[in-house]
Design a protein around this motif. Structure first.
Motif, PDB file in Angstrom:
ATOM      1  N   ALA A   1      11.605  -8.370 -13.878  1.00 10.40           N
ATOM      2  CA  ALA A   1      12.138  -8.168 -12.531  1.00 10.40           C
ATOM      3  C   ALA A   1      11.632  -6.865 -11.929  1.00 10.40           C
ATOM      4  CB  ALA A   1      13.671  -8.174 -12.579  1.00 10.40           C
ATOM      5  N   LEU A   2      11.614  -5.801 -12.716  1.00 12.84           N
ATOM      6  CA  LEU A   2      11.118  -4.515 -12.216  1.00 12.84           C
ATOM      7  C   LEU A   2       9.626  -4.575 -11.902  1.00 12.84           C
ATOM      8  CD1 LEU A   2      12.989  -2.146 -14.708  1.00 12.84           C
ATOM      9  CD2 LEU A   2      13.594  -2.631 -12.341  1.00 12.84           C
ATOM     10  N   TYR A   3       8.863  -5.265 -12.745  1.00 16.81           N
ATOM     11  CA  TYR A   3       7.413  -5.334 -12.545  1.00 16.81           C
ATOM     12  C   TYR A   3       7.051  -6.218 -11.361  1.00 16.81           C
ATOM     13  CZ  TYR A   3       6.009  -2.646 -16.616  1.00 16.81           C
ATOM     14  OH  TYR A   3       5.783  -1.603 -17.489  1.00 16.81           O
ATOM     15  N   VAL A   4       7.814  -7.276 -11.134  1.00 11.34           N
ATOM     16  CA  VAL A   4       7.565  -8.106  -9.953  1.00 11.34           C
ATOM     17  C   VAL A   4       7.697  -7.271  -8.691  1.00 11.34           C
ATOM     18  CG1 VAL A   4       8.553  -9.951  -8.542  1.00 11.34           C
ATOM     19  CG2 VAL A   4       8.183 -10.327 -10.972  1.00 11.34           C
ATOM     20  N   ARG A   5       8.733  -6.488  -8.615  1.00 15.80           N
ATOM     21  CA  ARG A   5       8.961  -5.673  -7.423  1.00 15.80           C
ATOM     22  C   ARG A   5       7.877  -4.608  -7.268  1.00 15.80           C
ATOM     23  NH1 ARG A   5      14.753  -2.919  -5.746  1.00 15.80           N
ATOM     24  NH2 ARG A   5      14.080  -2.085  -3.729  1.00 15.80           N
ATOM     25  N   MET A   6       7.513  -3.936  -8.371  1.00  9.67           N
ATOM     26  CA  MET A   6       6.525  -2.868  -8.285  1.00  9.67           C
ATOM     27  C   MET A   6       5.140  -3.409  -7.961  1.00  9.67           C
ATOM     28  SD  MET A   6       5.444   0.012 -11.092  1.00  9.67           S
ATOM     29  CE  MET A   6       4.654  -1.195 -12.139  1.00  9.67           C
ATOM     30  N   ILE A   7       4.736  -4.497  -8.613  1.00 12.94           N
ATOM     31  CA  ILE A   7       3.410  -5.068  -8.370  1.00 12.94           C
ATOM     32  C   ILE A   7       3.327  -5.608  -6.949  1.00 12.94           C
ATOM     33  CG2 ILE A   7       1.855  -6.951  -9.031  1.00 12.94           C
ATOM     34  CD1 ILE A   7       2.787  -6.515 -11.922  1.00 12.94           C
ATOM     35  N   ARG A   8       4.386  -6.232  -6.466  1.00 18.50           N
ATOM     36  CA  ARG A   8       4.401  -6.730  -5.089  1.00 18.50           C
ATOM     37  C   ARG A   8       4.185  -5.587  -4.107  1.00 18.50           C
ATOM     38  NH1 ARG A   8       8.216  -6.997  -1.042  1.00 18.50           N
ATOM     39  NH2 ARG A   8       8.086  -8.800   0.374  1.00 18.50           N
ATOM     40  N   ALA A   9       4.907  -4.489  -4.294  1.00 17.48           N
ATOM     41  CA  ALA A   9       4.778  -3.352  -3.375  1.00 17.48           C
ATOM     42  C   ALA A   9       3.382  -2.728  -3.452  1.00 17.48           C
ATOM     43  CB  ALA A   9       5.843  -2.308  -3.691  1.00 17.48           C
ATOM     44  N   ASN A  10       2.828  -2.586  -4.664  1.00 17.91           N
ATOM     45  CA  ASN A  10       1.504  -1.983  -4.826  1.00 17.91           C
ATOM     46  C   ASN A  10       0.412  -2.852  -4.207  1.00 17.91           C
ATOM     47  OD1 ASN A  10       2.617   0.176  -6.167  1.00 17.91           O
ATOM     48  ND2 ASN A  10       2.096  -0.564  -8.206  1.00 17.91           N
ATOM     49  N   VAL A  11       0.495  -4.166  -4.426  1.00 15.01           N
ATOM     50  CA  VAL A  11      -0.527  -5.062  -3.880  1.00 15.01           C
ATOM     51  C   VAL A  11      -0.459  -5.084  -2.355  1.00 15.01           C
ATOM     52  CG1 VAL A  11      -1.265  -7.474  -3.739  1.00 15.01           C
ATOM     53  CG2 VAL A  11      -0.677  -6.478  -5.957  1.00 15.01           C
ATOM     54  N   MET A  12       0.739  -5.134  -1.782  1.00 20.91           N
ATOM     55  CA  MET A  12       0.871  -5.138  -0.331  1.00 20.91           C
ATOM     56  C   MET A  12       0.335  -3.841   0.277  1.00 20.91           C
ATOM     57  SD  MET A  12       4.603  -6.955   0.317  1.00 20.91           S
ATOM     58  CE  MET A  12       4.372  -6.901   2.086  1.00 20.91           C
ATOM     59  N   GLU A  13       0.569  -2.725  -0.399  1.00 21.34           N
ATOM     60  CA  GLU A  13       0.047  -1.449   0.096  1.00 21.34           C
ATOM     61  C   GLU A  13      -1.474  -1.402   0.004  1.00 21.34           C
ATOM     62  OE1 GLU A  13       0.457   3.361  -0.861  1.00 21.34           O
ATOM     63  OE2 GLU A  13       1.675   1.891  -1.941  1.00 21.34           O
ATOM     64  N   THR A  14      -2.029  -1.903  -1.100  1.00 20.91           N
ATOM     65  CA  THR A  14      -3.476  -1.874  -1.294  1.00 20.91           C
ATOM     66  C   THR A  14      -4.190  -2.812  -0.321  1.00 20.91           C
ATOM     67  OG1 THR A  14      -3.071  -1.441  -3.646  1.00 20.91           O
ATOM     68  CG2 THR A  14      -5.309  -2.063  -3.027  1.00 20.91           C
ATOM     69  N   LEU A  15      -3.561  -3.916   0.031  1.00 22.31           N
ATOM     70  CA  LEU A  15      -4.180  -4.859   0.969  1.00 22.31           C
ATOM     71  C   LEU A  15      -4.445  -4.229   2.340  1.00 22.31           C
ATOM     72  CD1 LEU A  15      -2.192  -8.123   0.173  1.00 22.31           C
ATOM     73  CD2 LEU A  15      -4.640  -7.764  -0.173  1.00 22.31           C
ATOM     74  N   ASN A  16      -3.721  -3.167   2.671  1.00 24.89           N
ATOM     75  CA  ASN A  16      -3.891  -2.508   3.971  1.00 24.89           C
ATOM     76  C   ASN A  16      -4.841  -1.315   3.921  1.00 24.89           C
ATOM     77  OD1 ASN A  16      -2.029  -4.228   5.316  1.00 24.89           O
ATOM     78  ND2 ASN A  16      -0.308  -3.055   4.484  1.00 24.89           N
ATOM     79  N   GLU A  17      -5.472  -1.073   2.763  1.00 24.39           N
ATOM     80  CA  GLU A  17      -6.391   0.060   2.644  1.00 24.39           C
ATOM     81  C   GLU A  17      -7.700  -0.234   3.372  1.00 24.39           C
ATOM     82  OE1 GLU A  17      -5.805   2.946   1.450  1.00 24.39           O
ATOM     83  OE2 GLU A  17      -3.860   2.607   0.468  1.00 24.39           O
TER      84      GLU A  17
END
Length: 325
Positions: A205-221
């Motif tokens: 559960a913790l990793y789903v939330r963290m990976i989701r946030a990291n991927v969404m942030e990286t997609l906007n780079e």
């Protein structure tokens, strides 16, 4: 890279000395009398107490006893001796560590698979049905306690539906003669399905939330937008640009979580009656055998230090910028 490696190794050695000293002092000041334990408890004779005290060096100052303990640990790879059971701790602790390692690393593989799959797809389709379902899973996983989850899984999968065993451990390399318990790779896997699922849900559960946030942030780079503007295939952009950068913090978090998992495994081991480090420590406390607890603590500490050192080296190899910090 070499200088970074030297710094990390020296820091690991210093941490090792500090933790072993603090652990030794805590158990040195504990209520257990090793000489009395070896001489039969309250019925021990004075002559036996004096003889065993001199033999074990318990009449020496604390720093002398610590030096002997550290020398035995480093040069002879000995975790100590159980005064209540009258046997060396290495075999007891290593046997228990094998079960705990099966639980922790199997659970880590499971929670990483769930975290990567659900987290990446949730980030690629925000506010979709999958994304909202994943967030509900995160809420349940963070809120639920391993003991409660274990009991729920045991009731439904073990008692009601009779799909999996509800307790005990099977040896991977075959049944132990005279134990009456099953063994072999399939039985090992079969007996650990429920413990792995119970153990992995919180971290997944913790990793789903963290990976989701990291991927969404990286997609906007900017570099992701540049790669797409150049006509790079979406799969290549995701693999080479998004995941490679978004998963860097996950490597560090995984190293810390493995250490936390070694301590948190005690709840899952208790529910499923797994003879791991946690159960061994609980039984030792109930029997007032503090030397076993000390051996478990030292072994778990060394495992965490070594694993975190390997993760630091891996992280520096993946991201060269970390070597300059």
């Amino acid at each position: 890279m070499f200088r970074y490696l030297i710094r990390r190794v020296l820091w690991a050695l210093l941490l090792f000395l500090v933790i072993t000293f603090v652990t030794f002092v805590i158990f040195f000041m504990g209520p257990q009398d090793p000489a009395r334990a070896q001489c039969g408890g309250d019925q021990a004779s004075r002559s036996c107490l004096v003889l065993v005290t001199q033999k074990l060096g318990l009449d020496k100052p604390m720093y002398v006893q610590y030096w002997r303990f550290l020398k035995s640990l480093v040069w002879h790879h000995s975790l100590g001796h159980s005064y209540a059971q009258g046997q060396d701790l290495n075999g007891t602790v290593i046997d228990a560590a094998r079960e705990t390692a099966s639980l922790v690393f199997g659970g880590a593989i499971l929670w990483m698979l769930i975290g990567l799959t659900v987290g990446v797809y949730s980030a690629l389709r925000p506010r979709s049905l999958l994304d909202r379902t994943a967030m509900i899973f995160v809420l349940i996983g963070v809120s639920a306690h391993p003991i409660w989850l274990g009991l729920i899984f045991e009731y439904f999968f073990g008692v009601k539906w009779k799909i999996t065993p509800i307790a005990n451990y099977a040896n991977f390399f075959g049944a132990i003669p005279g134990s009456g318990e099953p063994g072999g790779p399939w039985q090992w896997f079969y007996h650990l399905i429920l413990p792995w699922c119970t153990f992995a849900i919180l971290f997944a559960a913790l990793y789903v939330r963290m990976i989701r946030a990291n991927v969404m942030e990286t997609l906007n780079e900017d570099y992701v937008r540049t790669a797409r503007a150049k006509g790079a295939p979406e799969g290549r952009v995701l693999r080479s640009h998004v995941l490679r950068n978004a998963l860097l913090p996950v490597v560090t978090m995984l190293g810390m979580d493995i250490g936390l998992a070694l301590g948190g495994a005690i709840f899952t081991e208790t529910v499923y009656n797994l003879p791991g480090l946690g159960n061994t420590a609980i039984l030792a406390v109930s029997n007032y055998d503090l030397t076993v607890v000390q051996g478990v603590v030292i072994f778990a500490t060394l495992s965490i230090i070594v694993f975190n050192l390997l993760v630091d080296i891996l992280y520096a190899w993946i991201d060269p910028r970390i070597r300059l910090t």
